[in-house]
Design an enzyme around this catalytic site. Structure first.
Site, PDB file in Angstrom:
ATOM      1  N   SER A 102     -68.837 -25.398  63.728  1.00  0.00           N
ATOM      2  CA  SER A 102     -68.818 -24.043  63.180  1.00  0.00           C
ATOM      3  C   SER A 102     -68.508 -23.082  64.316  1.00  0.00           C
ATOM      4  O   SER A 102     -69.352 -22.836  65.187  1.00  0.00           O
ATOM      5  CB  SER A 102     -70.170 -23.702  62.542  1.00  0.00           C
ATOM      6  N   LYS A 177     -67.039 -20.672  56.162  1.00  0.00           N
ATOM      7  CA  LYS A 177     -68.318 -21.094  56.736  1.00  0.00           C
ATOM      8  C   LYS A 177     -69.135 -19.883  57.180  1.00  0.00           C
ATOM      9  O   LYS A 177     -70.358 -19.842  57.011  1.00  0.00           O
ATOM     10  CB  LYS A 177     -68.102 -22.048  57.914  1.00  0.00           C
ATOM     11  N   LYS A 245     -75.905 -17.952  66.571  1.00  0.00           N
ATOM     12  CA  LYS A 245     -74.478 -17.998  66.922  1.00  0.00           C
ATOM     13  C   LYS A 245     -73.621 -17.674  65.700  1.00  0.00           C
ATOM     14  O   LYS A 245     -72.667 -16.888  65.787  1.00  0.00           O
ATOM     15  CB  LYS A 245     -74.152 -19.382  67.489  1.00  0.00           C
TER      16      LYS A 245
END
Length: 301
Positions: A102, A177, A245
């Site tokens: 990701s 995502k 993140k």
């Protein structure tokens, strides 16, 4: 050519919470998998699961038809794929790189451009479903890239996931995502706030969560996380550090396209605060610990 078990060797790089069960599922599907991680113990686990050990990225990539990377963030993808000694230095022309990390959409676009110059096909294919989804082989896989490449890779992806969708050109999988991580974070925070509200109200919490799960408030997040929240078990299926993140990716990507994400901005701050409180290594359901602190409760370390 379709990448089926009888004609495809896979190199797999990144054997963390997600990568280890993914290798096991690929082996179970009949693929020959050579696995590499910086932690030798994880490589040993991959061998126990039926894979072969690699001592380096070059070793994992050499002879592979498909290389899968599953590492934490954009800097690691750049290091593993683009830098000296990386995937693109060793993968054969005509090979396929599937990055399932990701990362930022722009990093995926940059990787695809660099790979095209070497005659290598690329898909960005981040996943959702957490450790349980990886173990069960029912991940949701959101893919960016060319349709022909996607269709050739489907047998590999079907060994790992249940819902597999081509979302658009390179970087699109990462954009979807990011949206996924926004929705998940908001859902977990809503569950966490409801849990603390119900606890402080003296309600039978397990009963309350059961009835909520059966109505419009029900969600995959509630179903997957309620038992661990009730048990106070925050062993990581997906770490707060990683969701921190991802929320940075959400807010940056949204700003770049002119989308306003006020709930996302709030959740980015709440996740960041939880991380600063020392909970970065816990599962993202530990957002309930942050709500408890805000509600005046002492939370055990």
């Amino acid at each position: 050519m379709s990448h089926t078990p009888d004609n495809t060797k896979i190199g797999f790089i990144g054997l963390g919470i997600m990568g280890t069960p993914m290798v096991r599922n690929l082996v179970s599907a009949g693929y020959a998998v050579t696995a590499f991680d910086l932690d030798p113990a994880r490589v040993d686990q991959a061998v126990e699961n039926g894979g072969s050990a690699a001592s380096s990225i070059a070793d994992a990539v050499r002879g592979a038809d498909v290389v899968i990377t599953m590492v934490p963030a954009s800097p690691q993808v750049e290091q593993v794929v683009l830098h000296e000694g990386g995937v693109l230095e060793h993968i054969r022309s005509g090979g396929l790189l599937i990055d399932m990390s990701s990362i930022t959409p722009q990093t995926s676009v940059d990787v695809a451009k660099a790979a095209a110059a070497k005659g290598v096909d690329v898909l960005d294919a981040p996943v959702s479903g957490g450790e349980a989804g990886a173990v069960e082989g029912v991940l949701s896989i959101m893919v960016g890239g060319e349709r022909e490449t996607f269709e050739a890779a489907l047998p590999v992806l079907e060994a790992l996931g249940k819902t597999i969708v081509l979302c658009g050109p390179h970087g699109s999988g990462q954009t979807v995502k990011a949206a996924n991580q926004l929705i998940v974070a908001v859902n977990i925070e809503a569950v966490a706030e409801a849990v603390v509200f119900l606890e402080k109200s003296g309600v039978d919490l397990p009963a309350a969560l059961d009835v909520l799960a059966g109505g419009l408030a029900g969600s995959t997040v509630l179903n997957r996380k309620k038992e661990s929240i009730l048990a106070g078990d925050f062993r990581p299926g997906f770490k707060i550090d990683l969701h921190h993140k991802d929320m940075g990716i959400v807010t940056d990507a949204a700003r770049n396209v002119g989308a306003t994400v006020p709930a996302g901005a709030l959740l980015a701050q709440l996740v960041a605060a939880l991380r600063q409180q020392g909970d970065g290594g816990l599962d993202h359901s530990a957002l309930v610990r942050g709500v408890r602190r805000l509600s005046g409760e002492k939370v055990e370390d």
